[in-house]
Design a protein around this motif. Structure first.
Motif, PDB file in Angstrom:
ATOM      1  N   ARG A 192       0.836  -0.934   0.218  1.00 37.65           N
ATOM      2  CA  ARG A 192       0.021  -0.068   0.029  1.00 37.65           C
ATOM      3  C   ARG A 192       0.923   1.248   0.077  1.00 37.65           C
ATOM      4  O   ARG A 192       0.609   2.217  -0.628  1.00 37.65           O
ATOM      5  CB  ARG A 192      -1.079  -0.008   1.096  1.00 37.65           C
ATOM      6  CG  ARG A 192      -1.947   1.016   1.270  1.00 37.65           C
ATOM      7  CD  ARG A 192      -2.733   1.123   2.517  1.00 37.65           C
ATOM      8  NE  ARG A 192      -3.720  -0.343   2.571  1.00 37.65           N
ATOM      9  CZ  ARG A 192      -4.619  -0.464   1.886  1.00 37.65           C
ATOM     10  NH1 ARG A 192      -5.204   0.405   1.338  1.00 37.65           N
ATOM     11  NH2 ARG A 192      -5.233  -1.644   1.893  1.00 37.65           N
ATOM     12  N   PRO A 222      -6.494 -11.191  -1.750  1.00 41.67           N
ATOM     13  CA  PRO A 222      -8.087 -10.226  -1.831  1.00 41.67           C
ATOM     14  C   PRO A 222      -7.387  -8.680  -1.512  1.00 41.67           C
ATOM     15  O   PRO A 222      -7.782  -8.034  -1.908  1.00 41.67           O
ATOM     16  CB  PRO A 222      -8.784 -11.115  -0.714  1.00 41.67           C
ATOM     17  CG  PRO A 222      -8.252 -12.403  -0.650  1.00 41.67           C
ATOM     18  CD  PRO A 222      -6.724 -12.318  -1.057  1.00 41.67           C
ATOM     19  N   GLY A 223      -6.383  -8.641  -0.428  1.00 46.62           N
ATOM     20  CA  GLY A 223      -5.997  -7.411  -0.436  1.00 46.62           C
ATOM     21  C   GLY A 223      -5.531  -6.792  -1.457  1.00 46.62           C
ATOM     22  O   GLY A 223      -5.448  -5.562  -1.802  1.00 46.62           O
ATOM     23  N   ARG A 225      -6.064  -7.420  -4.558  1.00 44.42           N
ATOM     24  CA  ARG A 225      -7.061  -6.947  -5.575  1.00 44.42           C
ATOM     25  C   ARG A 225      -7.844  -5.842  -5.050  1.00 44.42           C
ATOM     26  O   ARG A 225      -8.143  -5.175  -6.079  1.00 44.42           O
ATOM     27  CB  ARG A 225      -8.026  -8.165  -5.576  1.00 44.42           C
ATOM     28  CG  ARG A 225      -9.132  -8.083  -6.503  1.00 44.42           C
ATOM     29  CD  ARG A 225      -8.930  -8.013  -8.055  1.00 44.42           C
ATOM     30  NE  ARG A 225      -8.575  -6.993  -8.262  1.00 44.42           N
ATOM     31  CZ  ARG A 225      -8.145  -6.449  -9.596  1.00 44.42           C
ATOM     32  NH1 ARG A 225      -8.386  -7.313 -10.655  1.00 44.42           N
ATOM     33  NH2 ARG A 225      -7.631  -5.195  -9.904  1.00 44.42           N
ATOM     34  N   GLU A 226      -8.159  -5.714  -3.849  1.00 50.77           N
ATOM     35  CA  GLU A 226      -8.919  -4.477  -3.334  1.00 50.77           C
ATOM     36  C   GLU A 226      -8.042  -3.106  -3.519  1.00 50.77           C
ATOM     37  O   GLU A 226      -8.540  -2.224  -4.216  1.00 50.77           O
ATOM     38  CB  GLU A 226      -9.180  -4.768  -1.960  1.00 50.77           C
ATOM     39  CG  GLU A 226     -10.037  -3.505  -1.501  1.00 50.77           C
ATOM     40  CD  GLU A 226     -10.411  -3.598   0.181  1.00 50.77           C
ATOM     41  OE1 GLU A 226     -11.239  -2.768   0.691  1.00 50.77           O
ATOM     42  OE2 GLU A 226     -10.087  -4.651   0.688  1.00 50.77           O
ATOM     43  N   LEU A 227      -6.812  -3.185  -3.115  1.00 51.39           N
ATOM     44  CA  LEU A 227      -5.934  -1.976  -3.397  1.00 51.39           C
ATOM     45  C   LEU A 227      -5.871  -1.644  -4.649  1.00 51.39           C
ATOM     46  O   LEU A 227      -5.725  -0.397  -5.013  1.00 51.39           O
ATOM     47  CB  LEU A 227      -4.599  -2.297  -2.679  1.00 51.39           C
ATOM     48  CG  LEU A 227      -3.357  -1.211  -2.906  1.00 51.39           C
ATOM     49  CD1 LEU A 227      -3.825  -0.200  -2.165  1.00 51.39           C
ATOM     50  CD2 LEU A 227      -2.114  -1.871  -2.197  1.00 51.39           C
ATOM     51  N   ARG A 229      -7.689  -2.275  -7.086  1.00 45.19           N
ATOM     52  CA  ARG A 229      -9.085  -1.452  -7.847  1.00 45.19           C
ATOM     53  C   ARG A 229      -8.892  -0.215  -7.017  1.00 45.19           C
ATOM     54  O   ARG A 229      -9.547   0.813  -7.916  1.00 45.19           O
ATOM     55  CB  ARG A 229      -9.970  -2.302  -7.218  1.00 45.19           C
ATOM     56  CG  ARG A 229     -10.116  -3.513  -8.220  1.00 45.19           C
ATOM     57  CD  ARG A 229     -11.895  -4.154  -8.004  1.00 45.19           C
ATOM     58  NE  ARG A 229     -12.031  -5.084  -8.835  1.00 45.19           N
ATOM     59  CZ  ARG A 229     -12.205  -6.430  -8.433  1.00 45.19           C
ATOM     60  NH1 ARG A 229     -12.106  -6.680  -7.025  1.00 45.19           N
ATOM     61  NH2 ARG A 229     -12.446  -7.495  -9.224  1.00 45.19           N
ATOM     62  N   GLU A 230      -9.018   0.200  -5.797  1.00 46.16           N
ATOM     63  CA  GLU A 230      -8.798   1.348  -5.375  1.00 46.16           C
ATOM     64  C   GLU A 230      -8.056   2.426  -5.792  1.00 46.16           C
ATOM     65  O   GLU A 230      -8.451   3.541  -6.162  1.00 46.16           O
ATOM     66  CB  GLU A 230      -8.619   1.376  -3.587  1.00 46.16           C
ATOM     67  CG  GLU A 230      -9.542   0.923  -2.769  1.00 46.16           C
ATOM     68  CD  GLU A 230      -9.012   0.437  -1.492  1.00 46.16           C
ATOM     69  OE1 GLU A 230      -7.965   1.071  -1.163  1.00 46.16           O
ATOM     70  OE2 GLU A 230      -9.780   0.124  -0.654  1.00 46.16           O
ATOM     71  N   VAL A 258      -9.976 -14.569  -6.009  1.00 50.73           N
ATOM     72  CA  VAL A 258      -9.491 -13.325  -6.605  1.00 50.73           C
ATOM     73  C   VAL A 258      -9.375 -13.816  -7.903  1.00 50.73           C
ATOM     74  O   VAL A 258      -8.992 -14.959  -8.505  1.00 50.73           O
ATOM     75  CB  VAL A 258      -8.090 -13.292  -6.088  1.00 50.73           C
ATOM     76  CG1 VAL A 258      -7.263 -12.052  -6.839  1.00 50.73           C
ATOM     77  CG2 VAL A 258      -7.900 -12.847  -4.720  1.00 50.73           C
TER      78      VAL A 258
END
Length: 412
Positions: A192, A222-223, A225-227, A229-230, A258
């Motif tokens: 991140r 999954p983290g 993938r979420e990051l 996308r954000e 994922v």
């Protein structure tokens, strides 16, 4: 399998010695193979020039997921050999569209860019991500960054080793290609912190193979993938070793539900017959290319497409994924007993894929690999103390148990 038909002996290796000496004299020493000279192979077994048989527990680093000489793949290749093998992409051929369509469907994506080797697929993904970043995301020219993980193995081209942390692969090959940020594998907070407005992609292996079959912490993928996308960043999953059935799913990413933006495929995609790789993504990603901007004389050739299409057909039934799941559970249960006995310090992996850390008192990974070879089992070491186990998915439970028995004997 009885030991009389399968295990190696300590008899003279005169013929092998001649082959090995010639190879040492006339080929670059960029590999350190075990002292065996293979002459033929079938299924999960290989035979050397002296006629000794060995159980293949490496499967060409997952290039041979379907075993040696798989009849469906050999027949597909033979049929295509009699028709046409190469046109270059200067012309269309009648296997190309079907291969791309079926592979895209298998991946749940829209487009395929075929290449040959895994390293070429990674290089293609780097170019794809940069061009997408400039044309779609709007990153200023020459500022695109790609975040990768420490301990990665994505190939050995000049660009790829530029973001490797393996000094054996990097040393004396500079100057290195800029544009990459390296963070610890499995560390979501470090990832991140590394993503900026200039980041165009995160490129990771869902399971790090060469590093010793390292499985990331639960929730990491999954983290990622979420990051991504954000932050409007491409998630590129290098499934060259982990994909196409090895872990018990078509893709290792599936274990955590994922779906990345880009899949990188290779090794097993060519069935151990021909080199086939591919970058698979939707049109909003691969659509950035225009004629002349990227290519390969051999990429997507008729022979490769014929074999690759047969691989896709074989995977579409789920048979091999299920086999890897069931035999993988058995493999890891048996290896877990070794860990409990103290002969190995850790076992990692998924499906028919395991990294086994040998307790130092029993020898190095190389020494254990050599001792197993003498007993008729072929594995390969990595990073000093680790051996990797990845038999063909067609291996029988009987043969798998026999191979594990030899490992127990070596460590007893």
């Amino acid at each position: 399998m009885s030991s009389t038909s399968s295990s190696a002996t300590n008899s003279s290796r005169t013929t092998s010695d001649r082959f090995i000496a010639s190879a040492e004299a006339h080929s670059a020493h960029n590999y350190h193979p075990l002292p065996i000279v293979v002459a033929s192979a079938d299924g999960a077994w290989m035979t050397d020039v002296e006629g000794r048989r060995y159980l293949d527990m490496l499967a060409g680093y997952s290039a041979l997921n379907f075993g040696h000489g798989n009849r469906r793949l050999i027949d597909a290749a033979k049929a295509q050999l009699d028709r046409v093998t190469l046109t270059s992409r200067a012309f269309h051929h009648d296997r190309f569209a079907e291969f791309c369509t079926r592979l895209a469907e298998l991946c749940g994506k829209e487009m395929v860019l075929p290449m040959n080797t895994g390293a070429e697929a990674v290089e293609t993904a780097v170019k794809t991500a940069r061009k997408w970043g400039y044309q779609v995301k709007g990153v200023p020219d020459s500022r695109a960054k790609i975040v990768v993980a420490a301990g990665n193995f994505h190939g050995r081209t000049t660009t790829v080793i530029s973001f490797s942390t393996d000094e054996e692969a990097r040393a004396d090959f500079g100057p290195y290609t800029p544009g990459f940020e390296i963070v610890p594998y499995g560390d979501l907070e470090a990832l991140r912190a590394a993503v900026t407005d200039d980041t165009v992609a995160v490129l990771i292996e869902p399971i790090q193979g060469e590093a010793g079959v390292l499985v990331p912490p639960a929730g990491y993928l999954p983290g990622v993938r979420e990051l991504t996308r954000e932050r409007g960043v491409l998630f590129i999953a290098d499934e060259i070793q982990s994909g196409l059935g090895r872990t018990g799913r078509t893709f290792a990413c599936e274990h955590e539900g994922v779906v990345p933006d880009v899949y990188l495929l290779g090794k097993a995609l060519g069935g151990g017959v021909v080199p086939v790789s591919a970058v698979v993504a939707d049109a909003d990603v691969l659509g950035v290319f225009k004629p002349g901007e990227h290519g390969s004389t051999f990429g997507g050739n008729p022979l490769a497409c014929a074999v690759g299409l047969e691989v896709v057909d074989m995977l579409s039934t789920g048979e091999f994924q299920q086999r890897a799941t069931e035999l993988g559970e058995h493999l890891h249960a048996e290896l877990g007993l070794l860990a409990g006995a103290g002969t190995v310090t850790e076992v990692r992996g998924r499906g028919l894929w395991a990294g086994v850390d040998i307790a130092p008192s029993y020898g190095t990974g190389r020494e254990i690999s050599e001792q197993l070879m003498e007993k008729g089992v072929l594995v390969k070491d990595t990073h000093g103390s680790t051996i990797r186990i990845a038999p063909p998915l067609v291996i029988s439970k009987e043969d798998l148990d026999w191979g594990l028995a030899q490992l127990r004997a070596v460590l007893s």
